[in-house]
Design a protein around this motif. Sequence first.
Motif: not given
Length: 535
Positions: A158, A161-162, A165, A202-203, A205-206, A210
Amino acid sequence: WCSAETYAPYLVKNLLDNIIETPHKTSVFLTNAVIAYTFLMAIIEASLRMSHYLFIKILHPLKETIRAEALAHLQKKSLSFFHAYSSGSLLNSLKHIVESFEQLFLCFLYGIYPLMVTFFVTTLLIFNVSKILALFFVLWFFGMNIITFFFLSPTLQTADQYAYSESKLLGFIGDLLKNILLIKTFSSYSVDHAVLQQLQDKNTQKSLATEWVSFRADSLRGIISFLLLSLTFVFLVKGWQKNLITLGDFAFITTVCFYVRRSTWIAATYLLTFFKHFGIAKQSFKTLISDSKSTKSFGKILSESANRDILFQSVGFTHVNHKRIYEDFNLWIPYQQKIGITGASGTGKTTLIHLLLGLFEPDKGKIFLGGLPIQELDQEFLKTQISYVSQTAPLFHRSIFENIQYGNPNASDDDVIRAAKSCLCHSFISYFESAYQTIVGEEGVKLSGGQRQRIALARAYLKNAPILILDEATSALDFHTESRILDMFLKQDKTIVMISHRPSVFHKLDRLLFLEEGNILQDGPPQKVLSMFKT
């Protein structure tokens, strides 16, 4: 520090036991306890100051080194790499690498390392009281931390991915700020806002993903901690009732367990933070450092007396967009020849220059400079051989003086002014209040297109390389200014390669090429080629 804080409850235990066993010596025990406790507090304070000192002495130089090394590696990336990423995204990745290292350092210094010291010291002290309690403590400790390690993999994923993004989000914002003129002159706020909102959603969400990983880990640790501490407390009560442990033992173990529980909780949070930032750093490292296509360099250089002939031999090249530019391209440019290149847009003129500069590598064939393949030349040496001025005339967000001096960092003030005068910059520079110390703004936004080009030409003049490449470098100049600057350059004993769509600039050159779809359609004296082109 951890040893001292862990040993303090053990000191209280001994004090209670001694007072209960021999109450007539209470004053002696209290005096000794005060001395010992004061000594422990002094150790704690000294160790805290020492850790802070180490933090100051070690971390900042390491951050400087990491930032410099990462930037140096980034600057060696191919031109196609920079075409694929926005500057804002790359800057954010660089920032992530440095900041993540700081967080990794802090997590280890104030979380993971103190916890391990606390665990070993506490285990030994409890073992000295009761082997069974020591076993309970070890089970409780590992139960708490197994949960943490169980969540390491999703934390890394996570966090990775964060970071990705967030880099895209900040890259988009940076792109907006760099193109503020477009924002001011086009009514496309709704489009920008929609894209920004999409990237922010999206940011977020990521980021939430986390945080939810940390929340689940904390919840499970809390359950494990509650069960094992409850069992330990029941055991202590039963043991004291049956005279298996003393009141001092009871006070020591309950105190130290709550202390270690707090330390373990903090360390577990630090550990997840550690791996969160490890994931962020991993993503940034992947962007900036890994998967880099490095050019093999043999470190060769040319002697001063060697010729600087340029030769393209059976060169083939396909662009990153899979468009085939050259199939079997051949070209010889003798040293000190003045040559022009023209043709319709998209025929490969600028790509030809980028290949010569080593910014792109040909799929097949070789490019020679002075008889040596440019891939075998030392890359820093190659930079000294060619001055390149593009149509965009890129400038740093620095002073005019610094932008010109960039062509030769060792140049004196007089050399810089001489270059400015030669390229007809001095007159307009003098009009600025700060003259040569005027800050040009990001990408030279405070200057006109013609002024930027003249400063870029002055920078190339100051560099004084044996090969000068002008890629639409005078397109923003009026005819008179362009003619004067070109006359000055054409008098110099150097190779000049000039790309332009203006037929008027070619009459003073030795040779003119007309390119079409990556092939040389015409090659000869400028007057002849231009007459055929008109026909």
